[in-house]
Write a protein that holds these residues in place. Structure first.
Motif, PDB file in Angstrom:
ATOM      1  N   GLY A 142       8.636   3.225  -2.545  1.00  9.79           N
ATOM      2  CA  GLY A 142       7.555   3.921  -3.208  1.00  9.79           C
ATOM      3  C   GLY A 142       7.996   5.254  -3.775  1.00  9.79           C
ATOM      4  O   GLY A 142       7.646   5.615  -4.905  1.00  9.79           O
ATOM      5  N   SER A 198       2.649   1.811  -3.426  1.00 10.56           N
ATOM      6  CA  SER A 198       1.672   2.083  -4.481  1.00 10.56           C
ATOM      7  C   SER A 198       1.036   3.456  -4.302  1.00 10.56           C
ATOM      8  O   SER A 198       0.787   4.173  -5.277  1.00 10.56           O
ATOM      9  CB  SER A 198       0.581   1.000  -4.474  1.00 10.56           C
ATOM     10  OG  SER A 198       1.143  -0.269  -4.695  1.00 10.56           O
ATOM     11  N   ALA A 199       0.759   3.838  -3.034  1.00 17.21           N
ATOM     12  CA  ALA A 199       0.136   5.136  -2.782  1.00 17.21           C
ATOM     13  C   ALA A 199       1.061   6.276  -3.194  1.00 17.21           C
ATOM     14  O   ALA A 199       0.631   7.252  -3.834  1.00 17.21           O
ATOM     15  CB  ALA A 199      -0.231   5.259  -1.307  1.00 17.21           C
ATOM     16  N   LEU A 200       2.349   6.190  -2.846  1.00 15.77           N
ATOM     17  CA  LEU A 200       3.305   7.221  -3.249  1.00 15.77           C
ATOM     18  C   LEU A 200       3.444   7.284  -4.766  1.00 15.77           C
ATOM     19  O   LEU A 200       3.510   8.369  -5.359  1.00 15.77           O
ATOM     20  CB  LEU A 200       4.672   6.945  -2.613  1.00 15.77           C
ATOM     21  CG  LEU A 200       4.803   7.285  -1.125  1.00 15.77           C
ATOM     22  CD1 LEU A 200       6.109   6.723  -0.581  1.00 15.77           C
ATOM     23  CD2 LEU A 200       4.758   8.791  -0.921  1.00 15.77           C
ATOM     24  N   MET A 211       1.195   6.403  -7.079  1.00 16.54           N
ATOM     25  CA  MET A 211       0.010   6.973  -7.692  1.00 16.54           C
ATOM     26  C   MET A 211      -0.119   8.470  -7.398  1.00 16.54           C
ATOM     27  O   MET A 211      -0.605   9.233  -8.233  1.00 16.54           O
ATOM     28  CB  MET A 211      -1.241   6.233  -7.213  1.00 16.54           C
ATOM     29  CG  MET A 211      -1.316   4.783  -7.684  1.00 16.54           C
ATOM     30  SD  MET A 211      -1.119   4.611  -9.489  1.00 16.54           S
ATOM     31  CE  MET A 211      -2.516   5.565 -10.070  1.00 16.54           C
ATOM     32  N   THR A 212       0.338   8.888  -6.218  1.00 16.80           N
ATOM     33  CA  THR A 212       0.272  10.314  -5.875  1.00 16.80           C
ATOM     34  C   THR A 212       1.094  11.148  -6.851  1.00 16.80           C
ATOM     35  O   THR A 212       0.633  12.201  -7.338  1.00 16.80           O
ATOM     36  CB  THR A 212       0.779  10.542  -4.441  1.00 16.80           C
ATOM     37  OG1 THR A 212      -0.074   9.845  -3.528  1.00 16.80           O
ATOM     38  CG2 THR A 212       0.778  12.019  -4.097  1.00 16.80           C
ATOM     39  N   VAL A 235       0.821  -1.204   0.000  1.00 18.11           N
ATOM     40  CA  VAL A 235       0.000   0.000   0.000  1.00 18.11           C
ATOM     41  C   VAL A 235       0.859   1.259   0.000  1.00 18.11           C
ATOM     42  O   VAL A 235       0.596   2.217  -0.731  1.00 18.11           O
ATOM     43  CB  VAL A 235      -0.950  -0.010   1.213  1.00 18.11           C
ATOM     44  CG1 VAL A 235      -1.730   1.295   1.281  1.00 18.11           C
ATOM     45  CG2 VAL A 235      -1.895  -1.192   1.124  1.00 18.11           C
ATOM     46  N   THR A 236       1.913   1.279   0.818  1.00 16.34           N
ATOM     47  CA  THR A 236       2.743   2.478   0.940  1.00 16.34           C
ATOM     48  C   THR A 236       3.388   2.854  -0.386  1.00 16.34           C
ATOM     49  O   THR A 236       3.277   4.000  -0.855  1.00 16.34           O
ATOM     50  CB  THR A 236       3.842   2.258   1.995  1.00 16.34           C
ATOM     51  OG1 THR A 236       3.238   1.891   3.225  1.00 16.34           O
ATOM     52  CG2 THR A 236       4.661   3.523   2.177  1.00 16.34           C
TER      53      THR A 236
END
Length: 637
Positions: free
Chosen positions: A449, A127-129, A131-132, A124-125
């Motif tokens: 990330g 992937s979130a960075l 996508m951000t 999650v970490t």
């Protein structure tokens, strides 16, 4: 004479408009001597450079030579800029130096303790960075689209960029997949042979500063073809320039698409083919909606982030060994399959002529890259072009120097860790992913990330710039200046550029899939080789030699283009590694050592024999350019 629409902008007053041709030539020759020696040692006497600097120490003369070349090239470029600008240029002012220091002086934040227990897969970490940052770049594209109202906005970001941000944007074109992922992968796979590429890429950019940057800005409008057609016949030169641009762009696109696809595949577990399609869609969005405005600002942001992430990885890697570089190298030597042999070049000795050919391509080829040439037209004048190129050289050299830490660190911290390797002992995600695994090893999922997102953004921005260069060759060089009859129609020209972008996007995806297993830095070298063989001879002769004629330029450039592409296909890069044949038809890889001198010979020989009316006009046009205030060979000549 050139038609009104193609005339270059009015030069600044005085001879400071361009630098001394004699000074640039002498400084380039001064740099060429140690560069030639560097590649000769790699090719013919690698053992002589394996001598340790200190008794029993792992740092060899080879290591210091490579870093010394980077520093020496930057020094010569700086001398050219300072002398040309009468020692009063903005590059020497404290504000610019302070800004650079802020980028390069990176804080150290311990994070290795948390890294060991965290897996590398989809998380999650990371992937979130990831996508951000992708969303942020799309928002920049939306912002740029609102401000792109003319062809000048679309092709040249309005033409009003300052030197420092434009230098960052130029640097961003190179410190991407070809540098970070490809060069780290080369060091991981074969050792310090990878640093040959790092030094080779670095020394080519000060050459652009000393020979071309200010003169290109004076001659052109948007593209490589604008430069050539400023003194040679418009139609044949634009046709040739468009074709050569498309070939070089395609070669360069392959490298970036391979890196992006492998990165998405590793981070999200997505099949490589679907990863390539996703990258292609994002690339097309950048160019179609934002043009050069979006591409430039994404390049600036991601260049700063890449410098920061590279510095952080280097510092965290050194911290793992108590900031003892000797200990880091000792660990890398113990783990690498080649052991002590990784500290000096070995593979180049197996094909010495190929090593010299590679050096020739790297030294001169960067000046002929079409997407690099377009960057000189995003600034208002020649002075700014010259200074921005010096900033770019400084950023590029700094980043490539970091590879001397990041590459061995990948060996020392990744090679023996089973979470980063496959059952067969290979690297998860392929050999180009060593830097990404190193980011996780030193900083956990947070660093993974961040670095993955930055690396992906850099690749996307480079791909967008390449695609824009290729699309502009179709819309601006072919359609607007050759095929269209009647008054200019900027809206239709931009529309055709967007259609060409779609076609190039599809082609990039297909070729990215076909070249999946190739090393990225090696693929970039092939693109630079083609540029050195066909574009560089024409640029040098068009700017500096009165005798060049349209016929000589077309025939010489065609020989360089066809020769470099055909011999590359028949060589190891395509014939063996892509098509699967056991041995290449042509062993020289890249073929620059043969093709570039041949292109020069044809250009010069045909031009000398050309006594046509067009040849007389070509020579007269050259004389007219020199008579302008601050003409192309002005300033201290």
């Amino acid at each position: 004479m050139t038609p009104p629409d193609d005339r270059p902008p009015a030069p600044e007053s005085g001879v400071a408009q361009v630098g001394s041709a004699r000074l640039g030539a002498w400084l380039t020759a001064l740099l060429a001597a140690p560069v030639l020696a560097f590649f000769c040692f790699a090719a013919f006497s690698p053992a002589s450079l394996r001598v340790p600097v200190t008794a029993g120490g792992p740092i060899t003369i080879w290591y210091l030579y490579g870093l010394g070349l980077i520093g020496f090239s930057l020094l010569l470029g700086l001398i050219y800029v300072i002398v040309t600008n009468r020692a009063a240029d903005r590059i020497t002012r404290g504000g610019g130096i302070a800004a650079l220091a802020a980028i390069l002086s990176l804080p150290y934040a311990p994070a290795r303790a948390a890294a060991a227990a965290e897996p590398v897969g989809v998380n999650v970490t990371a992937s979130a960075l990831f996508m951000t940052l992708v969303v942020a770049t799309l928002l920049i594209t939306y912002w740029a689209a609102k401000r792109t109202r003319s062809a000048k906005d679309f092709y040249a970001a309005g033409g009003n960029m300052r030197a420092l941000p434009n230098g960052l944007a130029i640097a961003g074109d190179l410190i991407s997949a070809g540098a970070f992922l490809g060069l780290t992968g080369l060091v991981y796979g074969v050792g310090f042979d990878g640093l040959v590429y790092a030094a080779g890429y670095s020394v080519g950019y000060p050459v652009i500063t000393m020979l071309f940057a200010d003169r290109m800005r004076n001659l052109g409008k948007f593209t490589f073809a604008d430069i050539l057609s400023s003194r040679l016949a418009k139609t044949p030169m634009r046709i040739f320039a468009a074709i050569s641009t498309l070939f070089i762009v395609i070669f360069y696109l392959i490298a970036q698409m391979v890196g992006a696809g492998q990165l998405v595949e590793l981070l999200f577990g997505l099949d490589y083919v679907y990863a390539e399609i996703a990258v292609g869609l994002l690339m097309v969005c950048y160019v179609i909606f934002g043009g050069m405005m979006a591409t430039t600002w994404v390049q600036i942001i991601k260049a700063v982030l890449m410098l920061v992430s590279g510095g952080m990885i280097a510092l965290l890697s050194l911290a793992a060994f108590g900031f003892d570089y000797n200990a880091l190298l000792a660990k890398a030597v113990a783990l690498h399959p080649r052991h002590e042999a990784m500290l000096a070049p070995v593979t180049f000795a197996a094909a010495p002529l190929s090593a010299l050919s590679l050096g020739l391509a790297m030294f001169f080829g960067s000046a002929g890259l079409p997407h690099m040439i377009m960057r000189f037209f995003t600034v208002p004048d020649a002075r700014t072009a010259r200074v921005s190129m010096m900033w770019a050289s400084l950023f590029i050299g700094t980043f490539f120097a970091l590879i001397s830490v990041i590459g061995p660190s990948a060996v020392a911290l990744v090679m023996a860790d089973p979470q980063y390797t496959t059952a067969s002992g290979g690297l998860r995600g392929g050999g180009n992913m060593a830097a990404i695994h190193l980011a996780h090893a030193v900083g956990g999922n947070l660093m993974l990330g961040f670095v993955s997102a930055v690396a992906f953004a850099t690749i996307l921005a480079v791909v967008a710039g390449l695609t824009l260069a290729g699309a502009s060759a179709v819309s601006h060089d072919l359609y607007a200046n050759i095929l269209r009859k009647g008054p200019p129609d900027e809206r239709k020209e931009v529309r055709i550029s967007k259609i060409a972008t779609l076609v190039l996007g599809v082609l990039a995806v297909v070729l990215g899939i076909g070249f999946k297993t190739q090393n990225i830095a090696y693929l970039v070298a092939l693109a630079v080789s083609v540029a050195a063989s066909c574009n560089f001879p024409l640029l040098l002769l068009a700017i500096y030699w009165r005798g060049l004629t349209t016929l000589g330029a077309v025939l010489g450039g065609t020989v360089g283009l066809i020769g470099s592409v055909v011999l590359t296909i028949l060589g190891p890069a395509v014939w063996v590694k892509v098509l699967g044949y056991p041995t290449p038809i042509v062993a020289l890889d890249p073929p620059t050592l043969i093709v570039m001198p041949l292109a020069f010979a044809v250009c010069i020989g045909v031009s000398i024999l050309d006594r046509s009316a067009q040849a007389a006009r070509d020579r007269a046009e050259f004389d007219g350019q020199q008579s302008q205030p601050g003409g192309l060979l002005a300033a201290a000549d």
